[in-house]
Design a protein around this motif. Structure first.
Motif, PDB file in Angstrom:
ATOM      1  N   HIS A 152       0.808  -1.218   0.000  1.00 24.07           N
ATOM      2  CA  HIS A 152       0.000   0.000   0.000  1.00 24.07           C
ATOM      3  C   HIS A 152       0.847   1.277   0.000  1.00 24.07           C
ATOM      4  O   HIS A 152       0.289   2.375   0.014  1.00 24.07           O
ATOM      5  CB  HIS A 152      -0.925   0.008   1.218  1.00 24.07           C
ATOM      6  CG  HIS A 152      -1.806  -1.187   1.307  1.00 24.07           C
ATOM      7  ND1 HIS A 152      -2.871  -1.397   0.443  1.00 24.07           N
ATOM      8  CD2 HIS A 152      -1.771  -2.272   2.121  1.00 24.07           C
ATOM      9  CE1 HIS A 152      -3.460  -2.538   0.744  1.00 24.07           C
ATOM     10  NE2 HIS A 152      -2.807  -3.088   1.758  1.00 24.07           N
ATOM     11  N   THR A 153       2.171   1.144  -0.015  1.00 24.22           N
ATOM     12  CA  THR A 153       3.033   2.325   0.004  1.00 24.22           C
ATOM     13  C   THR A 153       3.048   2.990  -1.371  1.00 24.22           C
ATOM     14  O   THR A 153       3.390   2.348  -2.360  1.00 24.22           O
ATOM     15  CB  THR A 153       4.473   1.936   0.388  1.00 24.22           C
ATOM     16  OG1 THR A 153       4.465   1.294   1.659  1.00 24.22           O
ATOM     17  CG2 THR A 153       5.356   3.177   0.456  1.00 24.22           C
ATOM     18  N   PRO A 154       2.688   4.278  -1.467  1.00 22.97           N
ATOM     19  CA  PRO A 154       2.746   4.969  -2.770  1.00 22.97           C
ATOM     20  C   PRO A 154       4.180   5.019  -3.296  1.00 22.97           C
ATOM     21  O   PRO A 154       5.124   5.250  -2.536  1.00 22.97           O
ATOM     22  CB  PRO A 154       2.223   6.370  -2.453  1.00 22.97           C
ATOM     23  CG  PRO A 154       1.460   6.234  -1.174  1.00 22.97           C
ATOM     24  CD  PRO A 154       2.150   5.149  -0.404  1.00 22.97           C
ATOM     25  N   LEU A 155       4.332   4.824  -4.596  1.00 22.46           N
ATOM     26  CA  LEU A 155       5.670   4.862  -5.188  1.00 22.46           C
ATOM     27  C   LEU A 155       6.311   6.237  -5.031  1.00 22.46           C
ATOM     28  O   LEU A 155       7.531   6.343  -4.883  1.00 22.46           O
ATOM     29  CB  LEU A 155       5.591   4.482  -6.666  1.00 22.46           C
ATOM     30  CG  LEU A 155       5.268   3.015  -6.962  1.00 22.46           C
ATOM     31  CD1 LEU A 155       5.190   2.779  -8.467  1.00 22.46           C
ATOM     32  CD2 LEU A 155       6.308   2.095  -6.340  1.00 22.46           C
ATOM     33  N   THR A 156       5.486   7.289  -5.063  1.00 24.32           N
ATOM     34  CA  THR A 156       6.040   8.629  -4.888  1.00 24.32           C
ATOM     35  C   THR A 156       6.643   8.795  -3.490  1.00 24.32           C
ATOM     36  O   THR A 156       7.690   9.427  -3.328  1.00 24.32           O
ATOM     37  CB  THR A 156       4.961   9.699  -5.108  1.00 24.32           C
ATOM     38  OG1 THR A 156       3.832   9.404  -4.280  1.00 24.32           O
ATOM     39  CG2 THR A 156       4.521   9.732  -6.563  1.00 24.32           C
ATOM     40  N   ALA A 157       5.989   8.219  -2.481  1.00 24.39           N
ATOM     41  CA  ALA A 157       6.519   8.304  -1.114  1.00 24.39           C
ATOM     42  C   ALA A 157       7.837   7.543  -1.003  1.00 24.39           C
ATOM     43  O   ALA A 157       8.793   8.025  -0.382  1.00 24.39           O
ATOM     44  CB  ALA A 157       5.505   7.757  -0.116  1.00 24.39           C
ATOM     45  N   LEU A 158       7.903   6.363  -1.599  1.00 27.45           N
ATOM     46  CA  LEU A 158       9.136   5.579  -1.564  1.00 27.45           C
ATOM     47  C   LEU A 158      10.264   6.322  -2.275  1.00 27.45           C
ATOM     48  O   LEU A 158      11.405   6.345  -1.802  1.00 27.45           O
ATOM     49  CB  LEU A 158       8.911   4.212  -2.205  1.00 27.45           C
ATOM     50  CG  LEU A 158      10.131   3.287  -2.264  1.00 27.45           C
ATOM     51  CD1 LEU A 158      10.676   3.016  -0.867  1.00 27.45           C
ATOM     52  CD2 LEU A 158       9.768   1.977  -2.961  1.00 27.45           C
ATOM     53  N   SER A 159       9.942   6.950  -3.400  1.00 23.60           N
ATOM     54  CA  SER A 159      10.953   7.700  -4.140  1.00 23.60           C
ATOM     55  C   SER A 159      11.476   8.876  -3.319  1.00 23.60           C
ATOM     56  O   SER A 159      12.696   9.129  -3.277  1.00 23.60           O
ATOM     57  CB  SER A 159      10.350   8.214  -5.454  1.00 23.60           C
ATOM     58  OG  SER A 159      11.286   9.008  -6.156  1.00 23.60           O
ATOM     59  N   ARG A 160      10.594   9.582  -2.630  1.00 26.26           N
ATOM     60  CA  ARG A 160      11.017  10.706  -1.792  1.00 26.26           C
ATOM     61  C   ARG A 160      11.871  10.210  -0.616  1.00 26.26           C
ATOM     62  O   ARG A 160      12.856  10.860  -0.238  1.00 26.26           O
ATOM     63  CB  ARG A 160       9.798  11.466  -1.277  1.00 26.26           C
ATOM     64  CG  ARG A 160       9.011  12.184  -2.344  1.00 26.26           C
ATOM     65  CD  ARG A 160       7.733  12.772  -1.753  1.00 26.26           C
ATOM     66  NE  ARG A 160       8.017  13.932  -0.914  1.00 26.26           N
ATOM     67  CZ  ARG A 160       7.162  14.427  -0.036  1.00 26.26           C
ATOM     68  NH1 ARG A 160       5.976  13.844   0.150  1.00 26.26           N
ATOM     69  NH2 ARG A 160       7.478  15.499   0.675  1.00 26.26           N
ATOM     70  N   ALA A 161      11.488   9.064  -0.045  1.00 30.97           N
ATOM     71  CA  ALA A 161      12.257   8.508   1.065  1.00 30.97           C
ATOM     72  C   ALA A 161      13.659   8.108   0.610  1.00 30.97           C
ATOM     73  O   ALA A 161      14.652   8.368   1.312  1.00 30.97           O
ATOM     74  CB  ALA A 161      11.525   7.316   1.666  1.00 30.97           C
ATOM     75  N   ARG A 162      13.756   7.492  -0.543  1.00 27.74           N
ATOM     76  CA  ARG A 162      15.070   7.104  -1.087  1.00 27.74           C
ATOM     77  C   ARG A 162      15.950   8.334  -1.293  1.00 27.74           C
ATOM     78  O   ARG A 162      17.140   8.336  -0.962  1.00 27.74           O
ATOM     79  CB  ARG A 162      14.912   6.364  -2.414  1.00 27.74           C
ATOM     80  CG  ARG A 162      14.393   4.946  -2.318  1.00 27.74           C
ATOM     81  CD  ARG A 162      14.401   4.306  -3.695  1.00 27.74           C
ATOM     82  NE  ARG A 162      15.770   4.153  -4.151  1.00 27.74           N
ATOM     83  CZ  ARG A 162      16.383   2.984  -4.320  1.00 27.74           C
ATOM     84  NH1 ARG A 162      15.738   1.862  -4.034  1.00 27.74           N
ATOM     85  NH2 ARG A 162      17.613   2.929  -4.740  1.00 27.74           N
ATOM     86  N   SER A 163      15.352   9.382  -1.855  1.00 26.51           N
ATOM     87  CA  SER A 163      16.107  10.604  -2.108  1.00 26.51           C
ATOM     88  C   SER A 163      16.621  11.204  -0.806  1.00 26.51           C
ATOM     89  O   SER A 163      17.783  11.630  -0.714  1.00 26.51           O
ATOM     90  CB  SER A 163      15.219  11.617  -2.842  1.00 26.51           C
ATOM     91  OG  SER A 163      15.909  12.833  -3.049  1.00 26.51           O
ATOM     92  N   LEU A 164      15.779  11.223   0.229  1.00 25.63           N
ATOM     93  CA  LEU A 164      16.200  11.758   1.518  1.00 25.63           C
ATOM     94  C   LEU A 164      17.363  10.960   2.087  1.00 25.63           C
ATOM     95  O   LEU A 164      18.364  11.519   2.547  1.00 25.63           O
ATOM     96  CB  LEU A 164      15.028  11.748   2.497  1.00 25.63           C
ATOM     97  CG  LEU A 164      15.383  12.094   3.953  1.00 25.63           C
ATOM     98  CD1 LEU A 164      15.962  13.496   4.052  1.00 25.63           C
ATOM     99  CD2 LEU A 164      14.163  11.941   4.849  1.00 25.63           C
ATOM    100  N   VAL A 165      17.239   9.639   2.073  1.00 26.16           N
ATOM    101  CA  VAL A 165      18.285   8.770   2.609  1.00 26.16           C
ATOM    102  C   VAL A 165      19.613   9.026   1.886  1.00 26.16           C
ATOM    103  O   VAL A 165      20.674   9.144   2.510  1.00 26.16           O
ATOM    104  CB  VAL A 165      17.866   7.299   2.495  1.00 26.16           C
ATOM    105  CG1 VAL A 165      19.042   6.367   2.754  1.00 26.16           C
ATOM    106  CG2 VAL A 165      16.727   6.998   3.463  1.00 26.16           C
ATOM    107  N   GLU A 166      19.554   9.127   0.564  1.00 28.47           N
ATOM    108  CA  GLU A 166      20.774   9.362  -0.208  1.00 28.47           C
ATOM    109  C   GLU A 166      21.380  10.723   0.115  1.00 28.47           C
ATOM    110  O   GLU A 166      22.599  10.859   0.235  1.00 28.47           O
ATOM    111  CB  GLU A 166      20.460   9.253  -1.702  1.00 28.47           C
ATOM    112  CG  GLU A 166      20.171   7.818  -2.143  1.00 28.47           C
ATOM    113  CD  GLU A 166      19.606   7.744  -3.551  1.00 28.47           C
ATOM    114  OE1 GLU A 166      19.210   8.808  -4.092  1.00 28.47           O
ATOM    115  OE2 GLU A 166      19.538   6.631  -4.104  1.00 28.47           O
TER     116      GLU A 166
END
Length: 369
Positions: A160-174
């Protein structure tokens, strides 16, 4: 004479970030957000006013809050960084106040429970995560942005995780300097049961053996201390961590017992024991070494620079003319309107002098902890 530059701040990924739970990891995330210019404003939320006062005094956060409220609706990033036992209650307390567009993440060491709780609460833009970093020394006093650098940061989206949320989380982590790895929550919990929670229980067992025989403590040298280091962590937090993951941990304990039984049997088979030792050495020697900052973080200065030619040269020339020796330099991030440089300097005094020189030329600077 070095030409001055117009003041610049890199475009932040987030306008207002809230770190709920300002301890070791939460404080380290907050420092990373501030020092790398990733959020325009970082607010610390914690039930302890003592913790909040300390976090504010150390420059970990820009503002502090002791209670949830309407102000939370203005946050576009919310990090849940409470201890494991307090994580779900914290989520329930925050959920009514969260903006639907806010990216919400957690940093807990067990993922299945919090992922299910956030789905139950209807928080859509939630990405569960676990930075594989830490220290036996807890609290915001020991927080450091460098703690997250080069660390694996596991992100555990659900169906149920939106792909946009996952993409933003990845960007933050990086942008925080960590390496994102994506896997399902249950896979994460099974893996950390073996590589994190099982070693903690093994450390407890070994230290209990020493505690029950005073002669053993006389002989417990460096190797034993290294092996049992994780037993020095906060007892309540460690207890809550392993209890939250008890089902996966029981499986890991069962596999561990079988390994011990096999090694016990190999005591009568020297060649088998040698083969086991050689396999152990190969495996241990192949483990990656996670390198944090090469210089003490307190001698670092982060400089915001515009995205145009010769800005690194302008910084280095100005500091060279002022007699400040730069021992290390790293480009942290380049975004639409600029980026940031990390300067490794020789002393705290050099950090102060460099900050003064660069501010006089129009650069925005932040000392790193």
């Amino acid at each position: 004479m070095t030409e001055s530059v117009p003041p610049v701040t890199p475009t932040a990924l987030f306008d207002t970030a809230v770190v709920a739970g300002v301890g070791l990891i939460g404080g380290s995330v907050a420092l990373g957000l501030r020092q790398r210019f990733l959020a325009r404003r970082v607010i610390g939320l914690d039930a302890s006013m003592d913790v909040l006062r300390e976090a504010e005094a150390l420059g970990v956060v820009d503002e502090v809050r002791a209670q949830c409220g309407e102000w939370l609706r203005g946050a576009d990033l919310v990090i849940l960084a409470a201890p494991m036992r307090a994580l779900a209650p914290l989520a329930r307390e925050l959920a009514p106040w969260l903006s639907p567009s806010a990216l919400v993440m957690d940093v807990g060491s067990v993922k299945g429970g919090i992922a299910a709780e956030m789905e139950r609460l209807g928080v859509r833009s939630f990405v569960a995560g676990h930075p594989m970093a830490g220290s036996e020394r807890g609290g915001v006093t020991h927080a450091s942005a460098a703690l997250l650098e080069n660390a694996v940061w596991v992100l555990t989206p659900t169906d149920h995780t939106p792909l946009t949320a996952l993409s933003r989380a990845r960007s933050l982590v990086e942008h925080l300097g960590a390496a994102p790895v994506v896997m399902p929550p249950d896979a994460h919990d099974a893996l950390v049961a073996t590589i994190s929670h099982l070693p903690y229980l093994a450390s407890l067992a070994l230290t209990h053996m020493v505690a029950r025989d005073e002669r053993l403590s006389l002989l417990a040298a460096g190797g034993f201390r290294d092996l049992t280091r994780v037993a020095s962590g906060d007892p309540r937090m460690s207890r809550d961590m392993v209890v939250e993951n008890k089902e996966a941990l029981r499986g890991a304990l069962s596999r561990f017992r079988r390994q011990l039984d096999r090694l016990e049997a190999d005591l009568d088979e020297p060649e088998e024991l040698l083969a086991a030792a050689q396999e152990g050495k190969r495996t241990r020697d192949s483990l990656p070494v996670v390198r944090r900052s090469l210089l003490p973080a307190k001698f670092d200065l982060v400089v915001a620079v515009p995205d145009r030619p010769n800005q690194i040269g302008a910084v280095t020339q100005a500091l060279g003319a002022a007699g400040v020796n730069i021992k290390d330099i790293e480009v942290l991030a380049i975004r639409e309107e600029g980026g940031a440089l990390r300067l490794g300097l020789e002393s705290a005094e050099d950090v102060g002098r460099a900050a003064g020189v660069l501010r006089s030329l129009g650069f925005e600077v932040r000392a790193r902890a």
